[in-house]
Design an enzyme around this catalytic site. Structure first.
Site, short mmCIF file in Angstrom:
data_model
loop_
_atom_site.label_atom_id
_atom_site.label_comp_id
_atom_site.label_asym_id
_atom_site.label_seq_id
_atom_site.Cartn_x
_atom_site.Cartn_y
_atom_site.Cartn_z
N LYS A 132 0.85 -1.21 0.00
CA LYS A 132 0.00 0.00 0.00
C LYS A 132 0.88 1.25 0.00
CE LYS A 132 -4.00 1.88 2.62
NZ LYS A 132 -4.89 1.65 3.78
N SER A 163 -9.82 1.65 2.81
CA SER A 163 -8.94 2.46 1.98
C SER A 163 -7.89 1.65 1.22
CB SER A 163 -8.24 3.51 2.84
OG SER A 163 -7.39 2.87 3.78
N SER A 195 -9.80 -0.68 7.06
CA SER A 195 -9.29 -0.54 5.70
C SER A 195 -8.58 -1.76 5.10
CB SER A 195 -8.37 0.66 5.61
OG SER A 195 -9.14 1.83 5.60
N1 GLN Z 1 -13.03 4.18 6.44
C1 GLN Z 1 -12.34 4.57 7.62
C2 GLN Z 1 -11.88 6.00 7.48
O1 GLN Z 1 -12.15 6.57 6.50
C3 GLN Z 1 -11.22 3.63 7.88
C4 GLN Z 1 -9.98 3.96 7.17
C5 GLN Z 1 -8.83 3.05 7.52
O2 GLN Z 1 -9.00 2.01 8.16
N2 GLN Z 1 -7.65 3.49 7.12
O3 GLN Z 1 -11.29 6.55 8.34
#
Ligand code: GLN
Length: 483
Positions: free
Chosen positions: A78, A153, A177
């Site tokens: 990532k 994400s 995410s």
């Molecule tokens: N969807 C969550 C956010 O927008 C989780 C994001 C994540 O786990 N990096 O913060």
């Protein structure tokens, strides 16, 4: 069967038996990225020469008999994980052109194993989002249906694995995410216990919640990658002293006698009835194998999303203060220091990131701290305690990973609240630092559904064992997207 549809474990076996060479393997994936990734938008950067050079070195190790489990296996990473010499942007314009001078611990560990860093995957800007649509560079597409999101994400990491562009990948999970995109793409996503995987070199979003972990085709691959990347690291002050997650006993678990709890609050308001049906069917299957699944109540679950969306932005507002145009990335023109910093941040950050910085700054400001941040921390402590209490009576907690299946790109981008409720089932594991894993358990509307398992802190190995058993049981068909 082509090389690119194999699991990491299968690739490693073929490398050891000299059926294929590490260069052949890496080339096969790079060629596929070249020809197919325009469809998926999974990668933000990859460096063919570098990857091939690493593969040549890996082959040297295999030939001289000094190979480790991941030697010669390509891994997609990532793009919020630092890679020496390869651009790391967090899918943000504010880091365009930033080339880290060092590797994250996970990358260093992979290189020490002789794994190949295949490339950097797409994500929501600074990992803020659930669909990869806040990426400043491009959309990512779900290999099961290109008009849909692969989730976020870590959407690029999930799409890469589901589309056979990488055998395995690393994502990061602050509120779900890793697990959410795994659920949306029919892959396995594992978030280790907080502290088991070093955060050194992970660009910080919300440091008390962030954790790096694998996205893979199988639980066995997740255990293999976890073993290679976890373990104590003195460069991360929150690192747990325990050794790396072990995969040794992975296959010695059983579902018989396993005590599972299903918190009824996990079916929140927006749960799709078809998802609910798939989850019920998988729980029934677990029961037939001798596990018990009791319905329990964890009353704080519905408070998770609101609480998370105070704590995570609060930490983000502090962590992202470092992006000022002086230390990293491009710098905007302006009159004096304040103006330069203001313009750089105004031009460099996207809408979602700016919204979070403002919310976080507000929640931490004098006069509001007690009402928001302190309150949220209290709810977090209560929620953690309620989960720990449940683990006194149960081995694992099960739930859907997400309330819905992968949705159409664009469908939720105008509805930030709906987007945030997608994290409803995954947030509790981050709040409590618990290990969590999503495994494919069935389909709804023809799209994959993930079942989430959560364990008590440090129960990673046992949770992986249970997930492995459940995976064998579900063996969903048709298992793969039509690529
Ligand atoms: N969807 C969550 C956010 O927008 C989780 C994001 C994540 O786990 N990096 O913060």
């Amino acid at each position: 069967m082509s090389i690119t549809s194999l699991t990491a474990v299968e690739i490693a076996a073929k490398l050891r038996s000299k059926e294929v060479s590490a260069v052949e393997v890496t080339t096969a994936f790079l060629d596929r990225i070249d020809s197919e990734d325009a469809k998926y938008g999974a990668f933000l950067a990859y460096d063919r020469e570098k990857a091939i050079a690493e593969a040549e070195a890996a082959q040297g190790r295999i030939d001289s008999g000094d190979s480790l489990p991941m030697t010669g296996v390509p891994v997609a990473v990532k793009d919020n994980i630092s890679t020496e010499g390869i651009e790391t942007t967090c899918a943000s314009k504010i880091l365009k052109g930033y080339i880290p001078p060092y590797d994250a611990t996970v990358v260093e560990k992979l290189k020490a194993q002789g794994a190949i860093i295949l490339g950097k995957t797409n994500l929501d800007e600074f990992a803020m989002g659930s669909s990869t649509e806040t990426s400043a560079y491009k959309l990512a597409h779900n290999p099961w249906d290109l008009t849909r999101t692969p989730g976020g994400s870590s959407g690029g990491s999930a799409a890469a694995v589901a589309a056979d562009l990488a055998p395995v990948s690393l994502g990061s999970d602050t509120g779900g995410s890793i697990r959410l995109p795994a659920s949306f793409t029919g892959t396995v996503g594992y978030k280790p216990t907080y502290g088991r995987c070093s955060r050194f070199g992970l660009v910080a979003f919300a440091s008390s919640l962030d954790q790096i972990g694998p996205i893979t085709k199988t639980v066995e691959d997740a255990a293999l990658l976890a073993e290679a990347t976890t373990g104590h690291d003195e460069r991360d002050a929150t690192s747990n002293p325990a050794p790396a997650v072990s995969s040794r006993e992975l296959k010695s678990g059983t579902l018989k006698g396993l005590k599972l709890a299903f918190p009824r609050e996990m079916y929140g308001e927006g749960t799709d009835p078809e998802v609910q049906k798939a989850i019920q069917a998988s729980l029934d299957a677990l029961r037939r194998e001798g596990a018990t699944v009791d319905e329990i109540s964890i009353p704080s679950i519905p408070l998770g999303v609101t609480t998370y969306y105070i704590i995570a932005p609060a930490e983000a507002s502090s962590n992202l203060a470092r992006f000022d145009g002086v230390r990293y990335g491009p710098r905007s023109q302006g009159q004096g220091h304040i103006d330069v910093v203001a313009k750089t941040r105004a031009e460099g950050f996207g809408h979602e990131v700016k919204a979070r910085i403002m919310i976080g700054t507000y929640a931490l400001s004098a006069g509001y701290y007690d009402a928001f941040y302190l309150r949220a921390q209290q709810v977090r402590a209560m929620m953690t305690q309620q989960f720990l209490d449940a683990f006194k009576d149960y081995d694992f907690i099960v739930s859907p990973t997400a309330p819905v299946v992968a949705f159409k790109l664009g469908d939720l981008s105008q509805d930030p609240m709906a987007m945030k409720t997608l994290d409803y089932c995954t947030i509790p594991a981050n709040m409590g630092g618990l290990p969590g894993i999503s495994i494919p358990c069935g389909f709804a509307h023809g799209l994959p559904v993930g079942l989430q398992l959560m364990g008590a802190p440090m129960e990673d190995e046992r949770m992986l064992q249970a997930a492995y058993c459940a995976e064998q049981l579900f063996a969903v068909s048709p298992k793969r997207p039509n690529l």
